[in-house]
Write an enzyme that holds these catalytic residues in place. Sequence first.
Site, PDB file in Angstrom:
ATOM      1  N   SER A 166       0.843  -1.194   0.000  1.00  0.00           N
ATOM      2  CA  SER A 166       0.000   0.000   0.000  1.00  0.00           C
ATOM      3  C   SER A 166       0.879   1.244   0.000  1.00  0.00           C
ATOM      4  O   SER A 166       1.630   1.488   0.955  1.00  0.00           O
ATOM      5  CB  SER A 166      -0.915   0.019   1.222  1.00  0.00           C
ATOM      6  OG  SER A 166      -1.565   1.277   1.326  1.00  0.00           O
TER       7      SER A 166
ATOM      8  N   HIS B 264      -0.924  -1.133  -4.556  1.00  0.00           N
ATOM      9  CA  HIS B 264      -2.220  -0.876  -3.931  1.00  0.00           C
ATOM     10  C   HIS B 264      -2.351   0.604  -3.616  1.00  0.00           C
ATOM     11  O   HIS B 264      -1.506   1.189  -2.921  1.00  0.00           O
ATOM     12  CB  HIS B 264      -2.367  -1.702  -2.650  1.00  0.00           C
ATOM     13  CG  HIS B 264      -3.742  -1.702  -2.079  1.00  0.00           C
ATOM     14  ND1 HIS B 264      -4.758  -2.498  -2.573  1.00  0.00           N
ATOM     15  CD2 HIS B 264      -4.292  -0.997  -1.060  1.00  0.00           C
ATOM     16  CE1 HIS B 264      -5.861  -2.303  -1.871  1.00  0.00           C
ATOM     17  NE2 HIS B 264      -5.610  -1.381  -0.951  1.00  0.00           N
TER      18      HIS B 264
ATOM     19  N   ASP C 207      -4.785   3.395  -2.006  1.00  0.00           N
ATOM     20  CA  ASP C 207      -5.920   3.631  -1.119  1.00  0.00           C
ATOM     21  C   ASP C 207      -6.454   5.041  -1.320  1.00  0.00           C
ATOM     22  O   ASP C 207      -5.793   6.025  -0.965  1.00  0.00           O
ATOM     23  CB  ASP C 207      -5.499   3.455   0.342  1.00  0.00           C
ATOM     24  CG  ASP C 207      -5.217   2.007   0.694  1.00  0.00           C
ATOM     25  OD1 ASP C 207      -6.119   1.178   0.519  1.00  0.00           O
ATOM     26  OD2 ASP C 207      -4.102   1.712   1.155  1.00  0.00           O
TER      27      ASP C 207
ATOM     28  N   MET D  70      -9.167   7.740  -0.241  1.00  0.00           N
ATOM     29  CA  MET D  70     -10.075   8.039   0.871  1.00  0.00           C
ATOM     30  C   MET D  70     -10.599   9.457   0.728  1.00  0.00           C
ATOM     31  O   MET D  70      -9.868  10.359   0.313  1.00  0.00           O
ATOM     32  CB  MET D  70      -9.341   7.885   2.204  1.00  0.00           C
ATOM     33  CG  MET D  70      -8.680   6.534   2.399  1.00  0.00           C
ATOM     34  SD  MET D  70      -7.877   6.427   4.021  1.00  0.00           S
ATOM     35  CE  MET D  70      -6.950   4.892   3.816  1.00  0.00           C
TER      36      MET D  70
ATOM     37  N   HIS E 122      -8.236   1.029  -4.581  1.00  0.00           N
ATOM     38  CA  HIS E 122      -9.254   0.721  -3.582  1.00  0.00           C
ATOM     39  C   HIS E 122      -9.989   2.010  -3.232  1.00  0.00           C
ATOM     40  O   HIS E 122      -9.438   2.893  -2.559  1.00  0.00           O
ATOM     41  CB  HIS E 122      -8.562   0.111  -2.352  1.00  0.00           C
ATOM     42  CG  HIS E 122      -9.470  -0.173  -1.201  1.00  0.00           C
ATOM     43  ND1 HIS E 122      -9.000  -0.460   0.062  1.00  0.00           N
ATOM     44  CD2 HIS E 122     -10.825  -0.223  -1.107  1.00  0.00           C
ATOM     45  CE1 HIS E 122     -10.015  -0.663   0.876  1.00  0.00           C
ATOM     46  NE2 HIS E 122     -11.137  -0.523   0.187  1.00  0.00           N
TER      47      HIS E 122
ATOM     48  N   MET F 223     -12.278   4.022  -1.205  1.00  0.00           N
ATOM     49  CA  MET F 223     -12.991   4.190   0.061  1.00  0.00           C
ATOM     50  C   MET F 223     -13.666   5.554   0.004  1.00  0.00           C
ATOM     51  O   MET F 223     -13.351   6.478   0.766  1.00  0.00           O
ATOM     52  CB  MET F 223     -12.010   4.083   1.228  1.00  0.00           C
ATOM     53  CG  MET F 223     -11.538   2.663   1.469  1.00  0.00           C
ATOM     54  SD  MET F 223     -10.169   2.539   2.640  1.00  0.00           S
ATOM     55  CE  MET F 223      -8.784   2.691   1.499  1.00  0.00           C
TER      56      MET F 223
ATOM     57  N   MET G 102     -11.573  -6.678   4.489  1.00  0.00           N
ATOM     58  CA  MET G 102     -10.857  -5.760   5.372  1.00  0.00           C
ATOM     59  C   MET G 102     -10.723  -6.383   6.760  1.00  0.00           C
ATOM     60  O   MET G 102     -11.724  -6.793   7.358  1.00  0.00           O
ATOM     61  CB  MET G 102     -11.603  -4.427   5.476  1.00  0.00           C
ATOM     62  CG  MET G 102     -11.692  -3.629   4.191  1.00  0.00           C
ATOM     63  SD  MET G 102     -10.075  -3.107   3.557  1.00  0.00           S
ATOM     64  CE  MET G 102      -9.467  -2.101   4.935  1.00  0.00           C
TER      65      MET G 102
ATOM     66  N   ASP H  68      -6.696  -7.048   3.582  1.00  0.00           N
ATOM     67  CA  ASP H  68      -6.030  -5.777   3.857  1.00  0.00           C
ATOM     68  C   ASP H  68      -6.299  -5.382   5.299  1.00  0.00           C
ATOM     69  O   ASP H  68      -7.454  -5.282   5.715  1.00  0.00           O
ATOM     70  CB  ASP H  68      -6.580  -4.700   2.909  1.00  0.00           C
ATOM     71  CG  ASP H  68      -5.916  -3.337   3.090  1.00  0.00           C
ATOM     72  OD1 ASP H  68      -5.040  -3.196   3.960  1.00  0.00           O
ATOM     73  OD2 ASP H  68      -6.297  -2.410   2.349  1.00  0.00           O
ATOM     74  N   GLY H  69      -5.214  -5.179   6.065  1.00  0.00           N
ATOM     75  CA  GLY H  69      -5.366  -4.693   7.425  1.00  0.00           C
ATOM     76  C   GLY H  69      -4.522  -5.453   8.426  1.00  0.00           C
ATOM     77  O   GLY H  69      -4.779  -6.623   8.695  1.00  0.00           O
TER      78      GLY H  69
END
Length: 218
Positions: free
Chosen positions: A9, A34, A36, A38, A67, A69, A138, A175-176
């Site tokens: 990420s 990856h 992210d 947001m 991804h 979000m 997640m 992921d996480g």
Amino acid sequence: MTDIKIAPSMLSCDFSNLESELKRIDDAGADYIHLDVMDGHFVPNITFGPPVIKAMRPHTDKIFDVHLMIDPAASYIDAFADAGADIITIHAEADKHTHRALQHIKSLDKKAGIALNPATPTSVLDHVMDMVDLVLVMTVNPGFGGQSYIPLEDKIADVRARIKATGRDIDLQVDGGITDITAPKVIEAGANVLVAGTHVFKDGPDHYANQIQNLKEG
């Protein structure tokens, strides 16, 4: 033996040297990049949008795993596709018409993913498994990097069973809180793509390759 892919990420990289970080993580053996996204609304953080992804695109040939979000997500699918996304993943809760949004991603010749928050039931997959190329489970509440892993191996196994029932080649991404401790747990449960930010980037560029390899070995 399942081929394990690692998707570092970029949220955890050094943003002041983004071009160099992309090249280093590419050389270190990343399978996917990856990204992210947001919006400060769907999740309590703001990261970057299509212009940054477009600026990153020329610096690696690796798959851009985007991804989203964000809410709504459907309104921005074209922009992220144009920016260079290869996989576009939306959250089940982020659109009133999830099926339509996934159809739109596929119509742009992109791979479509659906993400499940920790409390999102796997039943949301019931009528979209014929469309998705990736299911993201997640194992933290989305919005921030560096959170502790939530043990959801039963949920991961349930998704793997659903994928197997389709007979299709669908990535199961987790992921996480992915580390060398938690990676074996999610791999055993059925994951084949691991997203890792803090764990990969924490010790600097000289360690990227070792961290990626350690995760692959589970």
